[in-house]
Design a protein around this motif. Structure first.
Motif, PDB file in Angstrom:
ATOM      1  N   ASP A 131       5.661   5.378  -4.260  1.00  0.00           N
ATOM      2  CA  ASP A 131       5.961   3.969  -4.544  1.00  0.00           C
ATOM      3  C   ASP A 131       7.279   3.549  -3.911  1.00  0.00           C
ATOM      4  O   ASP A 131       7.356   2.529  -3.215  1.00  0.00           O
ATOM      5  N   SER A 141       0.472  -3.216 -10.708  1.00  0.00           N
ATOM      6  CA  SER A 141       0.254  -2.147  -9.729  1.00  0.00           C
ATOM      7  C   SER A 141      -0.949  -1.305 -10.123  1.00  0.00           C
ATOM      8  O   SER A 141      -1.138  -0.981 -11.309  1.00  0.00           O
ATOM      9  N   SER A 142      -1.740  -0.928  -9.140  1.00  0.00           N
ATOM     10  CA  SER A 142      -2.931  -0.132  -9.418  1.00  0.00           C
ATOM     11  C   SER A 142      -2.599   1.353  -9.517  1.00  0.00           C
ATOM     12  O   SER A 142      -1.479   1.776  -9.229  1.00  0.00           O
ATOM     13  N   GLY A 143      -3.593   2.142  -9.917  1.00  0.00           N
ATOM     14  CA  GLY A 143      -3.423   3.585  -9.972  1.00  0.00           C
ATOM     15  C   GLY A 143      -2.903   4.083 -11.306  1.00  0.00           C
ATOM     16  O   GLY A 143      -2.839   3.347 -12.286  1.00  0.00           O
ATOM     17  N   ASP A 187       0.844  -1.189   0.000  1.00  0.00           N
ATOM     18  CA  ASP A 187       0.000   0.000   0.000  1.00  0.00           C
ATOM     19  C   ASP A 187       0.881   1.242   0.000  1.00  0.00           C
ATOM     20  O   ASP A 187       1.871   1.315   0.742  1.00  0.00           O
ATOM     21  N   THR A 188       0.528   2.231  -0.819  1.00  0.00           N
ATOM     22  CA  THR A 188       1.287   3.483  -0.878  1.00  0.00           C
ATOM     23  C   THR A 188       0.474   4.632  -0.289  1.00  0.00           C
ATOM     24  O   THR A 188      -0.735   4.538  -0.125  1.00  0.00           O
ATOM     25  N   TYR A 239       5.955   0.774 -10.753  1.00  0.00           N
ATOM     26  CA  TYR A 239       5.323   2.030 -10.375  1.00  0.00           C
ATOM     27  C   TYR A 239       3.802   1.907 -10.457  1.00  0.00           C
ATOM     28  O   TYR A 239       3.266   1.022 -11.128  1.00  0.00           O
ATOM     29  N   SER A 240       3.109   2.788  -9.788  1.00  0.00           N
ATOM     30  CA  SER A 240       1.654   2.841  -9.894  1.00  0.00           C
ATOM     31  C   SER A 240       1.257   2.917 -11.365  1.00  0.00           C
ATOM     32  O   SER A 240       1.791   3.732 -12.128  1.00  0.00           O
ATOM     33  N   ASN A 285      -2.579   3.534  -3.681  1.00  0.00           N
ATOM     34  CA  ASN A 285      -2.442   2.459  -4.664  1.00  0.00           C
ATOM     35  C   ASN A 285      -1.811   1.223  -4.041  1.00  0.00           C
ATOM     36  O   ASN A 285      -1.213   1.287  -2.968  1.00  0.00           O
ATOM     37  N   LYS A 286      -1.946   0.116  -4.729  1.00  0.00           N
ATOM     38  CA  LYS A 286      -1.263  -1.125  -4.361  1.00  0.00           C
ATOM     39  C   LYS A 286      -0.260  -1.435  -5.454  1.00  0.00           C
ATOM     40  O   LYS A 286      -0.631  -1.554  -6.618  1.00  0.00           O
ATOM     41  N   ILE A 287       0.996  -1.550  -5.068  1.00  0.00           N
ATOM     42  CA  ILE A 287       2.040  -1.791  -6.066  1.00  0.00           C
ATOM     43  C   ILE A 287       2.683  -3.155  -5.836  1.00  0.00           C
ATOM     44  O   ILE A 287       2.749  -3.653  -4.714  1.00  0.00           O
ATOM     45  N   ASN A 347       3.422   9.860  -7.566  1.00  0.00           N
ATOM     46  CA  ASN A 347       3.191   8.459  -7.235  1.00  0.00           C
ATOM     47  C   ASN A 347       4.483   7.643  -7.229  1.00  0.00           C
ATOM     48  O   ASN A 347       4.627   6.710  -6.440  1.00  0.00           O
TER      49      ASN A 347
END
Length: 309
Positions: free
Chosen positions: A121, A109-111, A49-50, A103-104, A54-56, A117
């Motif tokens: 990340d 990775s989401s976002g 989690d960032t 990276y997001s 987002n989830k990377i 970001n």
């Protein structure tokens, strides 16, 4: 003002592979795995989690005899699936652990990708290294390729006891790749030319002399501005995406790693806390930097006298 910033970001675009070259699944034993990548018993997959929400995806590649860990920030047009073979080679030849991440908006990775970001990340990845693997700054070398030099120098400029920094085909700033500006403007992105001055550990710079995407001058200037300069590697005839195909690449990296084992680390000053906050005023399988605009000419058009931007 916001339109100017978004205009620069639009020209200095992110290009995540579409579709991604892998996806993340959960095995029956509860462990995360990456479909599309050959399984490796010494690789752990994380979903982090960032601060950006987002989830990377991050991978920790373990070497049984490693002294250091390499935190690798890859180039613009790649994801972890495409970088797989390089990480296997680096782990074997350098005898290091490798922490790699997307990276997001890249890979699994989401976002959406953005300068901010990428900073969130790499902070999440660093915090994972501390929490999950007990990583100390003294045992960490941060490695930034092309656009990855942005998050790499963001982190390195804030950690005072890192073992070393590697800049591979790095950029002075986003705007300087596009235009021959003479000073750092407020709406520029990835202001590496300013952050390199705050790095207090040895810096290895590697750049190809025939790089037509990010002029060799970027690497040369970053090396000149480094406080602790390590012997640079100027790859004669090297381009932006092929440095790892030259024999000197792995030889020079290995020598750097070996020498880092023999030098003392910097005295502690300020530790990045477990939930860092940003301090910026604004803020073969190698992925390359791609731009929507190409600057005519090359070396002669880049400002040679820029000291502060």
């Amino acid at each position: 003002m916001g339109n100017v910033t978004s205009g620069v970001a639009a020209k200095f675009a992110f290009f995540p592979p579409d579709p991604p070259t892998y996806d993340v699944r959960q095995d029956e034993d509860g462990r995360l795995a990456m479909r599309g990548i050959t399984p490796d018993m010494n690789m752990n997959v994380h979903l982090l989690d960032t601060k950006g929400g987002n989830k990377i995806v991050a991978n920790f590649w373990r070497h049984p005899m490693a002294r250091f860990t390499l935190l690798y920030s890859h180039g613009n047009a790649a994801d972890l699936g495409q970088m797989h073979e390089l990480f296997v080679e680096l782990r074997a030849h350098l005898r290091v652990n490798i922490m790699s991440y997307d990276y997001s908006g890249y890979g699994g990775s989401s976002g959406k990708p953005s300068e901010l970001n990428t900073y969130y990340d790499i902070e999440a990845v660093y915090n994972c290294l501390k929490k999950e693997y007990g990583m100390k700054q003294e045992d960490l070398i941060v490695y930034g390729q092309s656009v990855g030099s942005g998050p790499t120098l963001h982190l390195a400029s804030r950690l005072q006891r890192l073992r070393g920094v590697v800049l591979h085909s790095a950029i002075l700033s986003g705007l300087r790749v596009l235009y021959p500006v003479k000073m750092t403007l407020w709406f520029d992105i990835f202001k590496n030319i300013d952050k390199i001055r705050r790095v207090n550990c040895p810096v290895l710079v590697m750049h190809g002399t025939n790089d037509e995407v990010v002029d060799w001058y970027h690497g040369k200037r970053l090396w000149e501005l480094s406080k602790e300069k390590y012997e640079p590697l100027w790859v004669k005839g090297g381009g932006h995406c092929n440095l790892e195909t030259y024999p000197d690449y792995i030889k020079h990296l290995r020598r750097f790693i070996n020498e880092m084992e023999r030098i003392p680390v910097a005295k502690p000053e300020k530790e990045l806390d477990s939930k860092p906050s940003l301090t910026d005023e604004s803020t073969k399988h190698i992925g390359c930097l791609r731009l929507k605009k190409k600057v005519p000419g090359s070396k002669k058009e880049v400002d040679r006298d820029s000291e502060t931007g």
